[in-house]
Design a protein around this motif. Structure first.
Motif, PDB file in Angstrom:
ATOM      1  N   SER A 139       0.814  -1.211   0.000  1.00 56.48           N
ATOM      2  CA  SER A 139       0.000   0.000   0.000  1.00 56.48           C
ATOM      3  C   SER A 139       0.851   1.266   0.000  1.00 56.48           C
ATOM      4  CB  SER A 139      -0.930   0.013   1.228  1.00 56.48           C
ATOM      5  OG  SER A 139      -0.178  -0.029   2.432  1.00 56.48           O
ATOM      6  N   ASP A 140       2.126   1.164   0.411  1.00 56.17           N
ATOM      7  CA  ASP A 140       2.945   2.366   0.454  1.00 56.17           C
ATOM      8  C   ASP A 140       3.324   2.868  -0.938  1.00 56.17           C
ATOM      9  OD1 ASP A 140       4.851   0.560  -0.326  1.00 56.17           O
ATOM     10  OD2 ASP A 140       6.174   0.848   1.402  1.00 56.17           O
ATOM     11  N   PHE A 141       2.852   2.167  -1.977  1.00 57.33           N
ATOM     12  CA  PHE A 141       2.991   2.700  -3.332  1.00 57.33           C
ATOM     13  C   PHE A 141       2.316   4.066  -3.427  1.00 57.33           C
ATOM     14  CE2 PHE A 141       0.961   3.106  -7.582  1.00 57.33           C
ATOM     15  CZ  PHE A 141       2.109   3.304  -8.326  1.00 57.33           C
ATOM     16  N   TRP A 142       1.313   4.291  -2.606  1.00 50.48           N
ATOM     17  CA  TRP A 142       0.579   5.555  -2.631  1.00 50.48           C
ATOM     18  C   TRP A 142       1.273   6.635  -1.814  1.00 50.48           C
ATOM     19  CZ3 TRP A 142      -2.315   5.247  -6.580  1.00 50.48           C
ATOM     20  CH2 TRP A 142      -2.853   4.003  -6.953  1.00 50.48           C
ATOM     21  N   ASN A 143       2.415   6.293  -1.205  1.00 49.84           N
ATOM     22  CA  ASN A 143       3.285   7.275  -0.569  1.00 49.84           C
ATOM     23  C   ASN A 143       4.619   7.243  -1.308  1.00 49.84           C
ATOM     24  OD1 ASN A 143       1.762   8.213   1.980  1.00 49.84           O
ATOM     25  ND2 ASN A 143       1.592   5.991   2.060  1.00 49.84           N
ATOM     26  N   ARG A 144       4.664   7.941  -2.426  1.00 51.88           N
ATOM     27  CA  ARG A 144       5.825   7.864  -3.293  1.00 51.88           C
ATOM     28  C   ARG A 144       6.934   8.787  -2.795  1.00 51.88           C
ATOM     29  NH1 ARG A 144       1.763   6.279  -6.886  1.00 51.88           N
ATOM     30  NH2 ARG A 144       0.654   7.982  -7.915  1.00 51.88           N
ATOM     31  N   SER A 145       8.161   8.291  -2.886  1.00 55.52           N
ATOM     32  CA  SER A 145       9.295   9.098  -2.463  1.00 55.52           C
ATOM     33  C   SER A 145      10.516   8.738  -3.313  1.00 55.52           C
ATOM     34  CB  SER A 145       9.602   8.850  -0.980  1.00 55.52           C
ATOM     35  OG  SER A 145      10.742   9.578  -0.574  1.00 55.52           O
ATOM     36  N   VAL A 146      11.118   9.749  -3.908  1.00 56.95           N
ATOM     37  CA  VAL A 146      12.349   9.564  -4.671  1.00 56.95           C
ATOM     38  C   VAL A 146      13.431  10.412  -4.016  1.00 56.95           C
ATOM     39  CG1 VAL A 146      13.492   9.801  -6.906  1.00 56.95           C
ATOM     40  CG2 VAL A 146      11.070   9.186  -6.803  1.00 56.95           C
ATOM     41  N   SER A 147      14.526   9.760  -3.636  1.00 58.42           N
ATOM     42  CA  SER A 147      15.618  10.466  -2.972  1.00 58.42           C
ATOM     43  C   SER A 147      16.941  10.034  -3.582  1.00 58.42           C
ATOM     44  CB  SER A 147      15.609  10.171  -1.467  1.00 58.42           C
ATOM     45  OG  SER A 147      16.684  10.811  -0.827  1.00 58.42           O
ATOM     46  N   SER A 148      17.697  10.996  -4.094  1.00 54.01           N
ATOM     47  CA  SER A 148      19.005  10.700  -4.678  1.00 54.01           C
ATOM     48  C   SER A 148      19.813  11.982  -4.780  1.00 54.01           C
ATOM     49  CB  SER A 148      18.868  10.077  -6.069  1.00 54.01           C
ATOM     50  OG  SER A 148      20.125   9.947  -6.689  1.00 54.01           O
TER      51      SER A 148
END
Length: 363
Positions: A139-148
């Motif tokens: 379900s955490d697909f709906w809490n998207r986070s990209v960090s780089s």
């Protein structure tokens, strides 16, 4: 057909066998329906074990589940996985220390929570990240986070489902180029695009938001996202985003550095124009713009579209070039529009060059 598939399978087996255990620098595989998924898995494992640095996989078949070792390679520098049908990769961890380019299209990543962040965090020198319709069983697909801290070019598209993500975060301070397509998120806790130079934004409302859209009450708020990209120099805004700016944006921030603005129009999106213009009445929002492009002009009521263009001409004092792609059947329409705009008496930049081009350039 069966004979063709057998010949193809035997050919790939033979090629890999003839090379023995020698290093494979590049391996590209494109296969469709009928190819045995077990063979596909074996071929991929074979080249991974032989230190492949460039792996390009394109599938149009059902039943493939790629091995997790695809994301555990010390040799890969470029990895591209693309599928016509969604394929699954059970990813528990990611370790790709040499990877510089990662392209994933229509892949379901299983066994890992926070799939976007897991992928990015395991690629220590990654420079280009493309994630198109990448899904996750959690379900955490709906809490998207990209960090780089290393990615310079980011393309993220999440438009497979008619649902608003709960939250979307970006901590990508060195990204200079961004393409982002998604539904409006419930919140944007962090949006760090400190180095952003060029962005193409396609934000959309869900069908539920359309049903409740009102000029009096917002059905979402993308202001925090816009604040995070306000340093951009070149900005492309889709027709969907125009609508989002009307119904899902409490405040449009100032874009001090923006010198190029491209706006896509569409017939169904122009009903919100009067309300949108009220938010754009302050010229300092975009007063640095030197080049303005309007795409798909003529699909809506020409009078309304012309109204928006004249508004920009009045409020962009540094505008040097206006380019309009007119979707019309008649050359004379282009000539008439060009003449009307050139005669417009209250241009903020009298020396602005105006071009009206026959044809429909959609992007």
């Amino acid at each position: 057909m069966a004979e063709i598939l057998r010949v193809f399978t035997d050919f790939v087996d033979r090629v890999l066998e003839l090379q023995g255990n020698s290093t494979v620098n590049e391996f590209s595989l494109k296969c469709g329906h009928g190819v045995d998924p077990v063979c596909v898995t074996n071929w991929v494992l074979n080249v991974l074990e032989r230190g492949v640095s460039d792996l390009d996989l394109h599938f149009n078949l059902v039943g493939v589940c790629l091995p997790s070792k695809v994301f555990m390679s010390k040799s890969l520098v470029r990895l591209r996985i693309e599928s016509e049908n969604v394929i699954r990769i059970d990813v528990e961890d990611v370790f790709l220390p040499k990877l510089k380019t990662l392209y994933i299209n229509r892949v379901m990543l299983g066994n890992c929570g926070g799939c976007f962040e897991t992928v990015a965090s395991g690629c220590h020198v990654l420079e280009e990240l493309v994630l198109i319709n990448v899904t996750n069983v959690y379900s955490d697909f709906w809490n998207r986070s990209v960090s780089s801290k290393t990615v310079k070019r980011l393309i993220l598209s999440c438009i497979d489902y008619d649902k608003n993500p709960d939250s979307v975060s970006f901590d990508t301070p060195n990204v200079v180029y961004l393409e982002y397509s998604d539904y409006v998120a419930g919140k944007y806790p962090k949006v760090n695009f400190r180095s952003l130079a060029e962005a193409s934004i396609d934000l959309a409302m869900t069908s539920e938001q359309y049903a409740h859209a009102s000029y009096e009450h917002l059905v979402g708020n993308v202001t925090d996202f816009l604040m995070g990209i306000r340093n951009v120099q070149t900005l492309y805004i889709s027709a969907n985003t125009l609508e989002v700016l009307t119904f899902c944006c409490g405040h449009i921030p100032v874009f001090h550095n923006m010198i190029r603005l491209t706006i896509q129009t569409r017939k169904s999106k122009w009903e919100s124009l009067p309300a949108l213009l009220k938010k754009w009445t302050q010229p300092h929002i975009y007063n640095q713009v030197k080049v303005l492009k309007i795409l798909r002009f003529g699909e809506a009521a020409v009078e309304k579209e012309t109204e928006l263009i004249k508004h920009f001409l009045e409020t962009m004092p540094r505008l040097e070039q206006l380019v309009i792609y007119y979707d019309t059947l008649f050359d004379d329409d282009c000539t008439e529009l060009s003449s009307e705009l050139k005669r417009f008496p209250t241009k903020a930049s009298p020396s602005c060059e105006i071009q009206v081009i026959f044809g429909n350039l959609s992007s």
